[in-house]
Write a protein that holds these residues in place. Structure first.
Motif, short mmCIF file in Angstrom:
data_model
loop_
_atom_site.label_atom_id
_atom_site.label_comp_id
_atom_site.label_asym_id
_atom_site.label_seq_id
_atom_site.Cartn_x
_atom_site.Cartn_y
_atom_site.Cartn_z
N SER A 50 21.10 73.80 26.33
CA SER A 50 21.67 72.99 27.40
C SER A 50 20.87 71.70 27.49
O SER A 50 19.77 71.61 26.95
CB SER A 50 21.60 73.74 28.74
OG SER A 50 20.26 73.82 29.18
N ASN A 54 31.22 78.06 25.30
CA ASN A 54 30.99 78.56 23.96
C ASN A 54 32.21 79.37 23.53
O ASN A 54 32.93 79.90 24.37
CB ASN A 54 29.74 79.45 23.92
CG ASN A 54 28.51 78.69 24.32
OD1 ASN A 54 28.20 77.66 23.75
ND2 ASN A 54 27.80 79.17 25.33
N SER A 68 28.01 75.08 30.17
CA SER A 68 28.41 74.81 28.80
C SER A 68 29.40 75.88 28.37
O SER A 68 29.31 77.03 28.81
CB SER A 68 27.21 74.78 27.85
OG SER A 68 26.55 76.02 27.84
N SER A 91 22.99 79.59 14.68
CA SER A 91 23.29 78.39 15.47
C SER A 91 22.39 78.34 16.69
O SER A 91 22.20 79.35 17.37
CB SER A 91 24.76 78.45 15.89
OG SER A 91 25.07 77.44 16.79
N LEU A 150 22.02 76.47 20.31
CA LEU A 150 22.69 75.67 21.33
C LEU A 150 21.76 75.58 22.53
O LEU A 150 21.41 76.59 23.12
CB LEU A 150 24.01 76.33 21.76
CG LEU A 150 25.00 76.64 20.64
CD1 LEU A 150 26.10 77.55 21.15
CD2 LEU A 150 25.59 75.35 20.12
#
Length: 156
Positions: free
Chosen positions: A140, A25, A23, A136, A138
């Motif tokens: 996976s 960022n 991912s 935040s 996040l």
């Protein structure tokens, strides 16, 4: 690295049967990030170590021993606890749902990030001030393999 500088990162892990799971960022210098790994479940050792660290921070606050406080203890452990709790709760929900459906669930490796989010304010293209906006989470893709008790049918 100057405070407020925008970065680009890529995190991931390797699955032998699928390859890389990554991912991207875009953190900003000045944000605080906590990563948690879920490698087929959250281990009791992870939880115990985090509990001890949080208790030590709480003791330092209650005894007003402010010199012993660290960013990791105040911010990092709190963010990490949130991410780890999110993963543990998802694992628990998956386990309950799979048992009620007559399935066995296996969590595939996954990771997540919980962070503070800052927005740089620019002056002629140079970051001059950071505004703390939100936190935040996040995660996976949290993949689970399911196996039926009786028929041996696999679902991913």
């Amino acid at each position: 690295m100057a405070m407020g500088t925008e970065l680009l990162t890529e995190t991931g892990y390797w699955e032998p049967n699928r390859g890389w799971n990554t991912s991207r960022n875009e953190p900003v210098a000045g944000e605080y990030q906590a990563y948690a790994l879920d490698l087929q479940g959250v281990s009791p050792g992870q939880v115990e170590q985090l509990k001890q660290s949080l208790e030590a921070t709480q003791t330092n606050i209650e005894t007003e021993n402010y010199d012993a406080l660290t960013k990791q203890g105040l911010v990092g452990d709190t963010l990490y606890a949130t991410m780890l709790s999110y993963m543990a709760l998802n694992n628990l929900q998956d386990s309950i749902q799979s048992k009620s459906a007559g399935m066995i669930s296996y969590r595939a490796p996954s990771y997540g990030q919980f962070k503070t989010k800052v927005t740089p304010q620019y002056w002629y293209g140079v970051p001059r001030m950071l505004i703390s906006t939100v936190v935040s989470l996040l995660a996976s893709p949290m993949t689970t393999s399911l196996e039926n008790y009786e028929s041996g049918i696999s679902v991913r």
